[in-house]
Design a protein around this motif. Structure first.
Motif, mmCIF file in Angstrom:
data_model
loop_
_atom_site.group_PDB
_atom_site.id
_atom_site.type_symbol
_atom_site.label_atom_id
_atom_site.label_comp_id
_atom_site.label_asym_id
_atom_site.label_seq_id
_atom_site.Cartn_x
_atom_site.Cartn_y
_atom_site.Cartn_z
ATOM 1 N N ARG A 20 0.842 -1.193 0.000
ATOM 2 C CA ARG A 20 0.000 0.000 0.000
ATOM 3 C C ARG A 20 0.881 1.248 0.000
ATOM 4 N NH1 ARG A 20 -5.063 0.126 1.047
ATOM 5 N NH2 ARG A 20 -5.043 -1.943 1.995
ATOM 6 N N ASN A 21 0.473 2.239 -0.784
ATOM 7 C CA ASN A 21 1.160 3.520 -0.799
ATOM 8 C C ASN A 21 0.918 4.209 0.538
ATOM 9 O OD1 ASN A 21 1.293 6.514 -1.106
ATOM 10 N ND2 ASN A 21 1.914 5.985 -3.189
ATOM 11 N N ARG A 22 1.978 4.609 1.205
ATOM 12 C CA ARG A 22 1.856 5.185 2.550
ATOM 13 C C ARG A 22 1.191 6.560 2.561
ATOM 14 N NH1 ARG A 22 8.255 6.384 3.872
ATOM 15 N NH2 ARG A 22 8.709 7.414 1.906
ATOM 16 N N PHE A 23 1.109 7.210 1.417
ATOM 17 C CA PHE A 23 0.496 8.541 1.356
ATOM 18 C C PHE A 23 -0.932 8.506 0.823
ATOM 19 C CE2 PHE A 23 5.119 9.279 0.774
ATOM 20 C CZ PHE A 23 5.347 9.907 1.985
ATOM 21 N N THR A 24 -1.160 7.703 -0.217
ATOM 22 C CA THR A 24 -2.481 7.693 -0.857
ATOM 23 C C THR A 24 -3.373 6.555 -0.380
ATOM 24 O OG1 THR A 24 -1.819 6.268 -2.708
ATOM 25 C CG2 THR A 24 -1.471 8.666 -2.955
ATOM 26 N N GLY A 25 -2.768 5.498 0.158
ATOM 27 C CA GLY A 25 -3.530 4.338 0.576
ATOM 28 C C GLY A 25 -3.831 3.371 -0.552
ATOM 29 N N GLU A 26 -3.500 3.743 -1.780
ATOM 30 C CA GLU A 26 -3.739 2.863 -2.921
ATOM 31 C C GLU A 26 -2.854 1.626 -2.791
ATOM 32 O OE1 GLU A 26 -3.961 3.131 -7.798
ATOM 33 O OE2 GLU A 26 -3.279 4.860 -6.658
ATOM 34 N N VAL A 83 2.084 3.472 -8.672
ATOM 35 C CA VAL A 83 1.102 3.354 -7.596
ATOM 36 C C VAL A 83 1.758 3.503 -6.228
ATOM 37 C CG1 VAL A 83 -0.459 1.729 -6.442
ATOM 38 C CG2 VAL A 83 -0.512 1.946 -8.930
#
Length: 86
Positions: A20-26, A83
């Motif tokens: 998971r992207n730590r900034f966007t949550g994607e 992503v």
């Protein structure tokens, strides 16, 4: 003399390759190899940041190791790079 951070700790394969992207949550599902490279990026970033506190900003040799893994992602899975890491 080698320090504790000279080598990455043994990578534990728990069979979950979603990251998971730590900034966007994607999130995105990776291969085992990609998941390991991803985890190494964040390990080396943390170690480099700590080492920079002693050596000065950008002086840590671990930034090169982190960059090598980032470059690997851009070549082998550009979508995952966009992503998770861009």
């Amino acid at each position: 003399m080698k320090t504790q951070t000279d080598t990455m700790p043994e990578w534990k394969d728990n069979g979950d390759y979603t990251r998971r992207n730590r900034f966007t949550g994607e999130s995105i599902e990776l291969t085992k190899e990609e998941a390991q490279k991803h985890d190494e990026i964040f390990y080396y970033e943390a170690v480099a940041t700590l080492e920079d506190k002693e050596l000065g900003t950008g002086a840590s040799k671990y930034w090169q190791k982190m960059r090598k893994n980032l470059d690997w992602f851009t070549k082998h899975n550009a979508k995952a790079y966009m992503v998770l890491l861009d």
